[in-house]
Motif scaffolding. Sequence first.
Motif, PDB file in Angstrom:
ATOM      1  N   ILE A 119      13.250 -17.601  20.429  1.00 19.61           N
ATOM      2  CA  ILE A 119      14.309 -16.942  20.126  1.00 19.61           C
ATOM      3  C   ILE A 119      14.543 -15.137  19.164  1.00 19.61           C
ATOM      4  O   ILE A 119      15.156 -14.442  19.301  1.00 19.61           O
ATOM      5  N   ILE A 120      13.076 -15.400  18.767  1.00 20.56           N
ATOM      6  CA  ILE A 120      13.451 -13.920  17.757  1.00 20.56           C
ATOM      7  C   ILE A 120      12.719 -12.855  19.202  1.00 20.56           C
ATOM      8  O   ILE A 120      13.663 -12.406  18.836  1.00 20.56           O
ATOM      9  N   ALA A 121      12.378 -13.155  20.193  1.00 22.43           N
ATOM     10  CA  ALA A 121      12.175 -12.040  21.293  1.00 22.43           C
ATOM     11  C   ALA A 121      14.088 -11.820  21.359  1.00 22.43           C
ATOM     12  O   ALA A 121      14.320 -10.514  22.684  1.00 22.43           O
ATOM     13  N   LEU A 122      14.802 -13.006  22.111  1.00 21.96           N
ATOM     14  CA  LEU A 122      16.473 -13.320  22.361  1.00 21.96           C
ATOM     15  C   LEU A 122      16.347 -12.226  21.167  1.00 21.96           C
ATOM     16  O   LEU A 122      17.304 -11.103  21.635  1.00 21.96           O
ATOM     17  N   LYS A 123      16.731 -12.152  20.087  1.00 20.23           N
ATOM     18  CA  LYS A 123      17.494 -11.920  19.075  1.00 20.23           C
ATOM     19  C   LYS A 123      17.124  -9.885  19.035  1.00 20.23           C
ATOM     20  O   LYS A 123      18.002  -9.363  18.898  1.00 20.23           O
ATOM     21  N   ASP A 124      15.998  -9.930  19.411  1.00 18.95           N
ATOM     22  CA  ASP A 124      15.206  -7.964  19.751  1.00 18.95           C
ATOM     23  C   ASP A 124      16.216  -8.353  21.121  1.00 18.95           C
ATOM     24  O   ASP A 124      15.133  -6.500  21.089  1.00 18.95           O
ATOM     25  N   GLY A 125      17.030  -8.568  21.411  1.00 19.48           N
ATOM     26  CA  GLY A 125      17.388  -7.579  23.050  1.00 19.48           C
ATOM     27  C   GLY A 125      16.163  -8.288  24.305  1.00 19.48           C
ATOM     28  O   GLY A 125      17.355  -7.640  24.818  1.00 19.48           O
ATOM     29  N   HIS A 126      15.792  -8.738  24.644  1.00 17.25           N
ATOM     30  CA  HIS A 126      14.796  -9.504  25.675  1.00 17.25           C
ATOM     31  C   HIS A 126      15.837 -10.366  25.932  1.00 17.25           C
ATOM     32  O   HIS A 126      15.753 -11.867  25.441  1.00 17.25           O
ATOM     33  N   ASN A 127      16.511 -10.099  27.143  1.00 20.23           N
ATOM     34  CA  ASN A 127      17.054 -11.424  27.412  1.00 20.23           C
ATOM     35  C   ASN A 127      17.233 -11.667  29.279  1.00 20.23           C
ATOM     36  O   ASN A 127      17.508 -12.094  29.569  1.00 20.23           O
ATOM     37  N   ARG A 128      16.126 -11.515  29.546  1.00 26.14           N
ATOM     38  CA  ARG A 128      16.107 -11.379  31.256  1.00 26.14           C
ATOM     39  C   ARG A 128      14.791 -12.129  31.365  1.00 26.14           C
ATOM     40  O   ARG A 128      13.892 -11.462  30.295  1.00 26.14           O
ATOM     41  N   GLY A 182      11.167 -27.813  16.850  1.00 29.51           N
ATOM     42  CA  GLY A 182       9.570 -27.577  17.022  1.00 29.51           C
ATOM     43  C   GLY A 182       8.688 -27.093  18.521  1.00 29.51           C
ATOM     44  O   GLY A 182       9.003 -26.587  18.984  1.00 29.51           O
ATOM     45  N   GLY A 183       7.169 -26.981  18.086  1.00 24.67           N
ATOM     46  CA  GLY A 183       6.134 -26.804  19.177  1.00 24.67           C
ATOM     47  C   GLY A 183       5.776 -24.640  19.149  1.00 24.67           C
ATOM     48  O   GLY A 183       6.565 -24.196  18.110  1.00 24.67           O
ATOM     49  N   LYS A 184       5.165 -24.668  19.883  1.00 26.69           N
ATOM     50  CA  LYS A 184       4.532 -23.427  19.787  1.00 26.69           C
ATOM     51  C   LYS A 184       5.327 -22.419  20.321  1.00 26.69           C
ATOM     52  O   LYS A 184       5.545 -21.179  20.016  1.00 26.69           O
ATOM     53  N   TRP A 185       6.174 -22.503  20.859  1.00 27.88           N
ATOM     54  CA  TRP A 185       7.840 -21.631  21.357  1.00 27.88           C
ATOM     55  C   TRP A 185       8.850 -20.951  21.358  1.00 27.88           C
ATOM     56  O   TRP A 185       9.509 -20.028  21.634  1.00 27.88           O
ATOM     57  N   LYS A 186       9.362 -22.232  20.782  1.00 30.22           N
ATOM     58  CA  LYS A 186      11.356 -22.193  21.207  1.00 30.22           C
ATOM     59  C   LYS A 186      11.048 -21.146  20.561  1.00 30.22           C
ATOM     60  O   LYS A 186      11.851 -20.549  19.899  1.00 30.22           O
ATOM     61  N   LEU A 187      10.671 -20.966  18.672  1.00 27.42           N
ATOM     62  CA  LEU A 187      11.517 -19.647  17.777  1.00 27.42           C
ATOM     63  C   LEU A 187      10.843 -19.017  18.369  1.00 27.42           C
ATOM     64  O   LEU A 187      11.518 -18.218  17.945  1.00 27.42           O
ATOM     65  N   ARG A 188       9.449 -18.471  18.845  1.00 25.85           N
ATOM     66  CA  ARG A 188       9.175 -17.035  19.482  1.00 25.85           C
ATOM     67  C   ARG A 188      10.125 -16.902  20.475  1.00 25.85           C
ATOM     68  O   ARG A 188      10.505 -15.550  20.827  1.00 25.85           O
ATOM     69  N   VAL A 217       9.298  -4.551  14.856  1.00 27.86           N
ATOM     70  CA  VAL A 217      10.122  -5.403  13.634  1.00 27.86           C
ATOM     71  C   VAL A 217      10.130  -6.986  14.378  1.00 27.86           C
ATOM     72  O   VAL A 217       9.365  -7.522  13.752  1.00 27.86           O
ATOM     73  N   CYS A 218      10.104  -6.622  15.556  1.00 28.90           N
ATOM     74  CA  CYS A 218       9.962  -7.587  17.019  1.00 28.90           C
ATOM     75  C   CYS A 218       9.042  -8.562  16.746  1.00 28.90           C
ATOM     76  O   CYS A 218       7.909  -9.838  16.594  1.00 28.90           O
ATOM     77  N   GLN A 219       7.471  -7.569  16.792  1.00 24.77           N
ATOM     78  CA  GLN A 219       6.313  -7.946  17.653  1.00 24.77           C
ATOM     79  C   GLN A 219       5.729  -8.237  15.964  1.00 24.77           C
ATOM     80  O   GLN A 219       5.114  -9.404  16.307  1.00 24.77           O
ATOM     81  N   ASN A 220       5.875  -8.185  14.458  1.00 23.78           N
ATOM     82  CA  ASN A 220       5.625  -8.274  14.137  1.00 23.78           C
ATOM     83  C   ASN A 220       6.148  -8.952  13.447  1.00 23.78           C
ATOM     84  O   ASN A 220       5.075 -10.783  12.550  1.00 23.78           O
ATOM     85  N   HIS A 221       6.676  -9.881  14.057  1.00 20.70           N
ATOM     86  CA  HIS A 221       7.470 -11.927  13.058  1.00 20.70           C
ATOM     87  C   HIS A 221       7.045 -12.508  14.412  1.00 20.70           C
ATOM     88  O   HIS A 221       6.862 -13.180  14.069  1.00 20.70           O
ATOM     89  N   THR A 270       7.007 -10.013  25.914  1.00 16.30           N
ATOM     90  CA  THR A 270       7.459 -10.467  25.255  1.00 16.30           C
ATOM     91  C   THR A 270       6.743 -11.137  24.993  1.00 16.30           C
ATOM     92  O   THR A 270       6.290 -10.824  23.038  1.00 16.30           O
ATOM     93  N   ILE A 271       6.362 -12.569  24.660  1.00 24.08           N
ATOM     94  CA  ILE A 271       5.992 -13.549  24.502  1.00 24.08           C
ATOM     95  C   ILE A 271       4.563 -13.671  24.915  1.00 24.08           C
ATOM     96  O   ILE A 271       4.187 -14.300  25.241  1.00 24.08           O
ATOM     97  N   THR A 272       3.360 -13.262  24.234  1.00 27.40           N
ATOM     98  CA  THR A 272       2.470 -13.049  24.628  1.00 27.40           C
ATOM     99  C   THR A 272       1.666 -14.201  24.542  1.00 27.40           C
ATOM    100  O   THR A 272       1.988 -15.764  23.602  1.00 27.40           O
ATOM    101  N   GLY A 273       1.335 -14.971  26.365  1.00 33.16           N
ATOM    102  CA  GLY A 273       0.308 -16.010  26.121  1.00 33.16           C
ATOM    103  C   GLY A 273       1.250 -17.031  26.451  1.00 33.16           C
ATOM    104  O   GLY A 273       1.164 -18.170  27.523  1.00 33.16           O
TER     105      GLY A 273
END
Lengths: 115, 115
Positions: free
Chosen positions: B32-41, B24-30, A8-12, B48-51
């Motif tokens: 947030i999505i990764a943190l929402k999925d529990g990736h907090n280190r 805005g920008g390329k990364w902020k929302l991504r 879900v996370c990757q797709n989002h 988790t965030i490619t690139g």
Amino acid sequence: MEEKCTNVCQNHLTAVGDALYVIGGKWKLRIIIALKDGHNRFNDLQRTITGISAKVLSTELKDLEMNGFVKRTVHTGTPVIVEYELTGYSDTLHEVLSALGNWGTMHREKIRAER
Amino acid sequence: MEEKCTNVCQNHLTAVGDALYVIGGKWKLRIIIALKDGHNRFNDLQRTITGISAKVLSTELKDLEMNGFVKRTVHTGTPVIVEYELTGYSDTLHEVLSALGNWGTMHREKIRAER
């Protein structure tokens, strides 16, 4: 061991990444809002969108045209008139534009209330 | 004479401008999505965030912290552990994240169908 990003996370991440790649940046969505309001000449667009330079506006309009959001028409009378208009595909951005607009309004009110 | 931007248009331009300025920008929302999925280190987020580079991730996390979306906690054991977590305020982005995700998915399917 940290867990891998769920599907879900990757797709989002991928979907939001795709969206930001096409409509991200400071200006594209604002150009679409101004065009939606009937401003379809270059100078009029530039006047309507505070802070955008002619060079940036020209580049962004080309991008929007290439991605199918904007149609450019050249009227070959005298003087030559160039007009920009939104295509049907730009209607698909309605939800994004309204969500961002709602959030921006809410955020501004929050900041004001904190002063 | 081109008409001035209507109030609705001006308000929407301002609101979307405010939103893009903060999220805005390329990364902020991504992020947030990764943190929402529990990736907090930090390293886990970067994987988790490619690139995204470490330098950019660090800058963006500081911005997100300053704007009230992320809380940074330092656990002073040995080794020291730094954790990032979303604040309640990041929940206000739900509509924006879902609209962008839906649009990105739709756009990718459209592009695929056109091939």
